[in-house]
Scaffold this active site. Structure first.
Site, PDB file in Angstrom:
ATOM      1  N   GLY A  95     -51.606 -47.059  42.599  1.00 13.11           N
ATOM      2  CA  GLY A  95     -50.863 -46.005  43.282  1.00 13.11           C
ATOM      3  C   GLY A  95     -50.828 -44.762  42.414  1.00 13.11           C
ATOM      4  O   GLY A  95     -51.377 -44.727  41.321  1.00 13.11           O
ATOM      5  N   CYS A  96     -50.199 -43.758  42.926  1.00 11.75           N
ATOM      6  CA  CYS A  96     -50.123 -42.509  42.171  1.00 11.75           C
ATOM      7  C   CYS A  96     -48.831 -42.454  41.394  1.00 11.75           C
ATOM      8  O   CYS A  96     -47.899 -43.162  41.684  1.00 11.75           O
ATOM      9  CB  CYS A  96     -50.190 -41.337  43.114  1.00 11.75           C
ATOM     10  SG  CYS A  96     -51.680 -41.378  44.072  1.00 11.75           S
ATOM     11  N   VAL A  97     -48.807 -41.579  40.384  1.00 10.55           N
ATOM     12  CA  VAL A  97     -47.611 -41.438  39.574  1.00 10.55           C
ATOM     13  C   VAL A  97     -47.144 -39.993  39.535  1.00 10.55           C
ATOM     14  O   VAL A  97     -47.933 -39.102  39.690  1.00 10.55           O
ATOM     15  CB  VAL A  97     -47.842 -41.917  38.145  1.00 10.55           C
ATOM     16  CG1 VAL A  97     -47.124 -43.235  37.934  1.00 10.55           C
ATOM     17  CG2 VAL A  97     -49.292 -42.071  37.846  1.00 10.55           C
TER      18      VAL A  97
END
Ligand SMILES: Cc1cc2nc3c(=O)[nH]c(=O)nc-3n(C[C@H](O)[C@H](O)[C@H](O)COP(=O)(O)OP(=O)(O)OC[C@H]3O[C@@H](n4cnc5c(N)ncnc54)[C@H](O)[C@@H]3O)c2cc1C
Lengths: 105, 412
Positions: free
Chosen positions: A103-105
């Site tokens: 996922g993105c952060v």
């Protein structure tokens, strides 16, 4: 981790059904994995994306993003959503026996 | 003379320049920094401009105010990096040779990446606040807005400062309340993520905040185009959301320079060792700040933590020592939550934001994943810390590696 039978082989999967080890994957597992994602028939176009993802993962060591698939495989984003409804990056990665994209952060 | 060239004089490039300039022997080293323009923007301040809290003047200073004496400063767009030849070509025709290169060219918004975004509605009822011009234009629009449906849309992840869009809607809720028109405004937060934020515990916590503030949350929305004739955003799978005012966070991408030089991924981010910050492909090239391809937030606080580690590693490198794999992805973000309060999150590659206390010597603990006035104070004080300490490369009382002290592990 759970074990699962796919195309006559027993493989390890995580709790969301992603293959734990991408090397366990063979193309004959793809149709069964696709069914789990609600895709009943894999067309040549599906397979083009999946083969590209396998190849790119082998070369780069990273699961390709939608943008990467669009730029490098030539399949447009609209088409990717039509082929793998709702979440093409995640769905196609699962069918291709790759892990869950980070996922993105 | 040995030559160090730093590309980009934003947050990360300026910090590295100040740290290294103080440490390297001036008789042996020439340090050159290049940027395309003269003005340094305090980007975290952009958030406050639409609500009239800051003006343009509050967020800009001349870059040169932050350069130590003895630095060769070049203002010119950078045309090309030739990493195999240790050369950089500038748009002004100059060619720089280097022994070591630090890439700090950041990331920028690309509204033209989304079909229809920069059409008729752009800066009419569609605004960004990730540029100073966008933030000022939005401020002028909001001053006279009578209400309607405001949609905040994150087009695509990753974006720099991933908490800024949440802060924007929290502040908007407060601001419309102050203006006496909150009951005339519907706010919808539309994100491609499965929740309000990227990591589960913080996502749940911040999701509750949206609910409490009567902000609708729409998740898993991958924006495919803007239909500005009909004031609608449309997802790739055909879902539509209408708006009266669209506040967009466009696609973020690294500099085209990186693409031209064949050094980036599909978003022009440079493949970087996650722990040492050395380029994966060139041993005399280092990368810092928003320009890296690493799985941590693109934020000024991260650039600061990276700078501490890169500074040590740079000195090791030039002395022929092994690099220390010490960077842990540490990020520390104040989230403005409106009505004079704020929330603080602290996390790294492996540990997601957790509740608890964040100890800060001399000032006292801040509360983590909790809304307090102290956290708001921290956010507002950051501007002077940024200009006076951070950019100058001063030591701050915050450790570059994340610390578990004060954090509470929760049972999920
Ligand atoms: C609205 C908003 C709110 C934010 N809030 C926060 C916050 O609260 N806390 C926080 O920690 N961070 C925040 N950030 C993020 C923070 O501002 C950035 O992460 C930080 O500035 C990154 O530093 P950098 O040096 O990598 O990039 P930048 O500071 O953007 O610098 C990059 C530099 O490279 C130059 N450059 C790029 N390409 C070229 C070229 N081809 N030729 C010449 N020069 C070039 C640019 O001109 C620029 O000066 C926020 C950002 C925004 C937009």
């Amino acid at each position: 981790m759970a074990m699962k039978n796919l195309a006559g082989k027993t493989v390890e999967v995580n709790d969301e059904g992603f293959l734990a080890n991408p090397n366990d994957w063979t193309e004959d597992m793809a149709p069964e994995l696709a069914k789990e994602e609600g895709i009943n028939t894999l067309t040549e176009q599906h397979l083009k994306v999946i083969r590209f993802m396998r190849q790119d993962y082998k070369e780069k060591g990273q699961i390709p993003t939608i943008r990467r698939i669009k730029n490098a495989s030539g399949v447009g984003v609209q088409d990717l959503y039509a082929l793998f409804p709702e979440g093409p990056a995640k769905k196609a990665a699962k069918i291709a026996g790759l892990g869950k994209p980070v996922g993105c952060v | 003379m040995k030559k160090l060239v730093i590309l980009g004089a934003g947050t990360a490039g300026t910090i590295m320049l100040n740290k290294l300039s103080a440490a390297l022997d001036k008789k042996e080293w020439q340090i050159t920094i290049v940027d395309q323009n003269e003005t340094h923007y305090y980007q975290p301040g952009f958030l406050f401009i639409p609500f009239g809290i800051y003006t343009r003047d509050d967020v800009i200073k001349p870059r040169r105010d932050f350069f130590p004496s003895g630095t060769e400063v070049i203002i010119s767009p950078i045309e090309l990096i030739l990493p195999a030849e240790n050369k950089v070509k500038l748009a002004n025709g100059k060619v720089l040779n280097y022994d070591y290169l630090i890439i700090a060219t950041g990331t920028q918004i690309r509204p033209e990446e989304l079909d229809g975004l920069t059409g008729d509605g752009w800066r009419q009822n569609i605004f960004d606040f990730y540029t100073v011009d966008g933030a000022v234009a939005l401020s002028n629009f909001l001053k006279y807005w009578k209400g309607g449906k405001m949609v905040l849309n994150i087009v695509e992840m990753p974006i720099k400062c991933p908490v800024a869009p949440l802060e924007f809607v929290f502040l908007a809720d407060w601001w419309f309340t102050e203006q006496g028109i909150r009951d005339k405004v519907e706010i919808e937060y539309v994100t491609p993520l499965p929740g309000a934020f990227t990591k589960p515990i913080a996502s749940k916590f911040l999701g509750q905040f949206l609910e409490k503030k009567n902000i609708n949350l729409t998740t898993d929305f991958s924006t495919g185009k803007v239909d500005s004739g009909n004031n609608k955003i449309v997802s790739w799978d055909g879902k539509e959301i209408s708006y009266d005012l669209l506040v967009t966070i466009p696609t973020n991408m690294g500099s085209d320079l990186i693409a031209r030089s064949g050094m980036g991924d599909d978003l022009n981010y440079v493949p970087t060792d996650p722990k040492t910050l050395q380029s994966k492909n060139y041993e005399n090239v280092f990368v810092i700040g928003d320009a890296v391809d690493l799985p941590t937030s693109k934020a000024g606080s991260v650039a600061h933590f990276e700078a501490e580690i890169l500074f040590e590693n740079f000195l090791r490198k030039i002395e022929g020592r092994k690099l220390e794999p010490k960077f842990d992805g540490h990020a520390n973000c104040f989230i403005e939550s409106g009505f004079g309060k704020g929330i603080l999150i602290d996390f790294n590659y492996d540990v997601e934001p957790l509740p608890g206390k964040f100890p800060l010597p001399g000032i006292g603990p801040f509360s983590l994943l909790q809304e307090t006035r102290m956290n708001h104070w921290g956010k507002m004080t950051f501007r002077s810390v940024y200009w006076n300490l951070l950019l100058k490369g001063a030591e701050l009382p915050v450790e570059s590696q994340m610390n578990m002290a004060g954090k509470m592990r929760m049972q999920q």
